[in-house]
Scaffold this motif. Sequence first.
Motif, PDB file in Angstrom:
ATOM      1  N   LEU A   1     -20.321  35.664  23.435  1.00  0.00           N
ATOM      2  CA  LEU A   1     -20.726  36.854  22.679  1.00  0.00           C
ATOM      3  C   LEU A   1     -19.625  37.330  21.748  1.00  0.00           C
ATOM      4  CD1 LEU A   1     -22.604  38.872  25.461  1.00  0.00           C
ATOM      5  CD2 LEU A   1     -23.589  37.507  23.621  1.00  0.00           C
ATOM      6  N   CYS A   2     -18.380  37.254  22.198  1.00  0.00           N
ATOM      7  CA  CYS A   2     -17.255  37.672  21.362  1.00  0.00           C
ATOM      8  C   CYS A   2     -17.157  36.802  20.111  1.00  0.00           C
ATOM      9  CB  CYS A   2     -15.963  37.603  22.168  1.00  0.00           C
ATOM     10  SG  CYS A   2     -14.514  38.277  21.330  1.00  0.00           S
TER      11      CYS A   2
ATOM     12  N   VAL B   1     -22.695  30.779  26.053  1.00  0.00           N
ATOM     13  CA  VAL B   1     -23.581  31.651  26.833  1.00  0.00           C
ATOM     14  C   VAL B   1     -24.520  30.807  27.685  1.00  0.00           C
ATOM     15  CG1 VAL B   1     -25.432  33.357  26.683  1.00  0.00           C
ATOM     16  CG2 VAL B   1     -23.437  33.553  25.183  1.00  0.00           C
TER      17      VAL B   1
ATOM     18  N   ILE C   1     -19.972  33.859  29.123  1.00  0.00           N
ATOM     19  CA  ILE C   1     -20.818  34.773  28.349  1.00  0.00           C
ATOM     20  C   ILE C   1     -19.965  35.689  27.476  1.00  0.00           C
ATOM     21  CG2 ILE C   1     -22.430  36.703  28.557  1.00  0.00           C
ATOM     22  CD1 ILE C   1     -23.632  35.318  30.988  1.00  0.00           C
TER      23      ILE C   1
ATOM     24  N   VAL D   1     -20.027  37.767  17.700  1.00  0.00           N
ATOM     25  CA  VAL D   1     -19.781  39.053  17.044  1.00  0.00           C
ATOM     26  C   VAL D   1     -18.716  38.912  15.952  1.00  0.00           C
ATOM     27  CG1 VAL D   1     -18.833  41.360  17.398  1.00  0.00           C
ATOM     28  CG2 VAL D   1     -20.545  40.466  18.979  1.00  0.00           C
TER      29      VAL D   1
END
Length: 385
Positions: free
Chosen positions: A54-55, A298, A50, A58
């Motif tokens: 997410l990194c 994810v 996850i 972003v």
Amino acid sequence: MRTFSAQAATAGLLASFVGFASSFAVVLQGLIAVGASRAEAASGLMALAIAMGLCAIVLSLQRRQPISVAWSTPGAALLAASGMPAGGFPAAVGAFLFCGALIVVAGLWKPLGRWVASIPASLANAMLAGILLGLCLAPARAVAALPLQGLAIVVAWAVMARLRRIYAVPAAVVVAAAMIWLGADGVSVPLADIWPRPVLVTPVFDWAAMIGIGLPLFIVTMASQNIPGMAVLQVNGYRPEPGPLFRTTGIFSLLGAPFGAHAVNLAAITAAMCAGPDAHPDRERRYWAAVVAGIGYVAFGLAAGAATAFVAAAPPVLIEAVAGLALLGAFAAAMMGAVSELRDREAAVITFLVTASGIAFFGIGGAFWGLLAGGGMLALSRWRA
């Protein structure tokens, strides 16, 4: 969304599958080796997937560039070779936090990043090769211990490597999973409680674990993942500022560490899949590949409990065999990098041997001492010259 393309999305989904399937066994093996329970290992795998997903989302959306993020596979191999520290898994989590903090500092303070980059590539590669050696011997051990299952996994890997190398390790994972599912060697797969639950671990900051695990983890993550990841981006025409990327991956490492995640970093292999022309002919639209790969990670993170259940149900030697096959390419590249420079070869061999020996002094593992011994030999040889 006007820049979205099905071609980039397909490349991203493939990158997430390859990135997860090719090395999740290495990650679980490393977490369990440093004292994680089955629930803590599942939590760590979930937190890693996850966090890196997410990194990647972003960074890629923020910069409109295909910034691929992965977990530190060499770091997981380091954990598998290190063994459980004196303070157990909480001490390992403290080392993970220490490593994440160093990555953030490397992004904020340029001299530290330059210092890591100045470590001779021969020594960094030799240390990595010494870390990987034990796991890379596992396929041979598996064939000796369980000939039928071990040979099936190795043959599946070898045949697929001949046809399409990128699918070789996932093919070995599928064959191993099929054997476990069918109850190979009298083992059945528990299907209950496969949904992962985050397990918060209170860290213990033990100096031996931070030096023996955290510092080598930082070095291999920077030298074997972050710096090559930047190189892959540059080769494909992208020039992001490295400091903010290191900072962001370090922050996500810090956020994931209390749940058992050892480190996330810039990807190298999957970065080539997302940043190359196969993702899309238009360089300006390839960032969607990294975004979709992040979404895939994810989703795979939510399946971490099932992956851990398979690993827990299998004979350990089979999981080690899959992990070893996944690391053969990294081991070969590390060995080539270690001995390619003639004047550093002796120091590199010393680094490799001391690291591979698994010796520990004052509770500090062999990776640190290998780098120290090789560095001392290199300094001596250059002083003599």
